[in-house]
Design an enzyme around this catalytic site. Sequence first.
Site, PDB file in Angstrom:
ATOM      1  N   TRP A   1     -33.893   0.312 -63.517  1.00 37.63           N
ATOM      2  CA  TRP A   1     -32.505   0.642 -63.160  1.00 37.63           C
ATOM      3  C   TRP A   1     -31.738   0.910 -64.454  1.00 37.63           C
ATOM      4  O   TRP A   1     -31.834   0.136 -65.406  1.00 37.63           O
ATOM      5  CB  TRP A   1     -31.902  -0.545 -62.398  1.00 37.63           C
ATOM      6  CG  TRP A   1     -30.489  -0.360 -61.943  1.00 37.63           C
ATOM      7  CD1 TRP A   1     -29.935   0.783 -61.425  1.00 37.63           C
ATOM      8  CD2 TRP A   1     -29.446  -1.345 -61.956  1.00 37.63           C
ATOM      9  NE1 TRP A   1     -28.618   0.558 -61.106  1.00 37.63           N
ATOM     10  CE2 TRP A   1     -28.298  -0.732 -61.418  1.00 37.63           C
ATOM     11  CE3 TRP A   1     -29.375  -2.684 -62.349  1.00 37.63           C
ATOM     12  CZ2 TRP A   1     -27.081  -1.414 -61.281  1.00 37.63           C
ATOM     13  CZ3 TRP A   1     -28.178  -3.370 -62.207  1.00 37.63           C
ATOM     14  CH2 TRP A   1     -27.046  -2.734 -61.676  1.00 37.63           C
TER      15      TRP A   1
ATOM     16  N   LYS B   1     -26.316  -4.631 -50.974  1.00 35.37           N
ATOM     17  CA  LYS B   1     -26.988  -3.652 -50.102  1.00 35.37           C
ATOM     18  C   LYS B   1     -27.353  -4.274 -48.757  1.00 35.37           C
ATOM     19  O   LYS B   1     -27.199  -3.634 -47.726  1.00 35.37           O
ATOM     20  CB  LYS B   1     -28.278  -3.144 -50.754  1.00 35.37           C
ATOM     21  CG  LYS B   1     -28.199  -2.929 -52.234  1.00 35.37           C
ATOM     22  CD  LYS B   1     -27.625  -1.599 -52.618  1.00 35.37           C
ATOM     23  CE  LYS B   1     -27.411  -1.568 -54.122  1.00 35.37           C
ATOM     24  NZ  LYS B   1     -27.111  -0.286 -54.665  1.00 35.37           N
TER      25      LYS B   1
ATOM     26  N   ASP C   1     -34.960  -9.748 -60.382  1.00 37.42           N
ATOM     27  CA  ASP C   1     -33.774  -9.037 -59.919  1.00 37.42           C
ATOM     28  C   ASP C   1     -34.004  -8.721 -58.442  1.00 37.42           C
ATOM     29  O   ASP C   1     -34.881  -7.931 -58.093  1.00 37.42           O
ATOM     30  CB  ASP C   1     -33.598  -7.744 -60.728  1.00 37.42           C
ATOM     31  CG  ASP C   1     -32.365  -6.965 -60.279  1.00 37.42           C
ATOM     32  OD1 ASP C   1     -31.686  -7.415 -59.347  1.00 37.42           O
ATOM     33  OD2 ASP C   1     -32.097  -5.893 -60.873  1.00 37.42           O
TER      34      ASP C   1
END
Length: 437
Positions: A142, A259, A223
């Site tokens: 990311w 999300k 993560d």
Amino acid sequence: MSTTFISDTVPEAPQDPLFSVTSAFYDDPSDKKIDLSIGAYRDGKGKVWVLPVVKKAAALVALDPEYTHEYLPITGLVEFTDAARKVCLGAESGAIKERRVTSLQTVSGTGALHLGALFLSKFYRPNGIDKPPTIYVSSPTWSNHPQILGLAHLPIATYRYFDAANRSLDFAGMLADIASAPPKSVILLHACAHNPTGIDPSPAQWKQLASVMAERHHFAFFDSAYQGFASGSLDRDAAAIRLFASYGFEMCIAQSFAKNCGIYGQRVGCFHFITSPALDADVQDTLTRVGSQLALLQRACISNPPVYGARVVSLILNTPELFDEWAEDLRVMSGRILHMRQQLRIRLEQLGTPGSWQHITDQIGMFSFTGLTEEQCLLMQRAHIYMPLNGRISMAGLNLENLEYFVRAMDRVVRETAGMKGVVEAKKMNGKSNGFH
Ligand SMILES: Cc1ncc(COP(=O)(O)O)c(C=O)c1O
């Protein structure tokens, strides 16, 4: 008076690449335009979707006479952090039962990564080396990871991850790089739905990774930004974290609810530090010391975490009926994305678009790493289709109304460029690709 902040000392920072794509999308007057850049869920009509369970919980919070805007404690809302930890580690987790976890509510996943990075930078001193440890991230990862980790002065190294030629996981490379990192290295791992590639290690590969990391005494920093969103199952998407926890690793987790609750802007997240099994008194001593330092860092960064979103998510996590509804909403989101993957692949294959498209259904989660080159992505923009130039698309931006238009544009672009470059310019993608939001 002239400024002290001259361009030699304050050069203009490059624009975030994702935001230039997004602004180009907004500036395009075409009614055909499609935005595949942003990593946020859209429903079958291309609309932002407020999860029904979140709507319900938000209404309940609004009506709750006990709800005020008072500051939360520095470490956040306890009923939220307790429940959040069960979501990622599992209600039956040995680490939770043995009281080996300390958790702080954070400003979403980014805040949790930041807090963890600060903590490791200041306090992780294995092998008696008195400087911040190097942290190993996947190549690619990311795009915000290097920025967040760099801000905390953690030197960054990479481990191989993406096999561009085969559009698959370079597991041998990943394992070799992690095995050859100095003992007690910090390894950042995407818990599921790797951003940007959409490719995760298999359960057997996770086991191998855990064994190698245990042998090397590495420190795992997970993560977890897509739990439940990837497969539709909270348990399946947490399997890697739970596996590592079952090995007794000392590790930490940056957990985001952005999300999986579709609550992006409310910034709901959690940071968990888990210590290894030891005598209870020693465990409690470790957690007290670590927890107190984490709280101090949190105090300096944000003083207190935001209250509203945490109350909404907490209500969902702590109310069995709402939890079940959430699980159903997760299945709706992941199911629609899976369906889009299948349809995209089927249509490309029906059109005979040059190349293999199996990777689209092999990948998981919000994104697909299509394999389109930078030139091809730019050509897609001429068809009013906006995606980052690394070829990553947010699957949530596709729906049954725009899929045919997208597929035909992709087919055209691939054919136009096939003579020149082949379908996928694999080598170019390695190391160059960034996982945007
Ligand atoms: C891999 C990864 N980690 C963390 C995050 C953090 O997101 P947020 O700060 O919105 O929770 C994201 C968001 O896109 C992500 O893709």
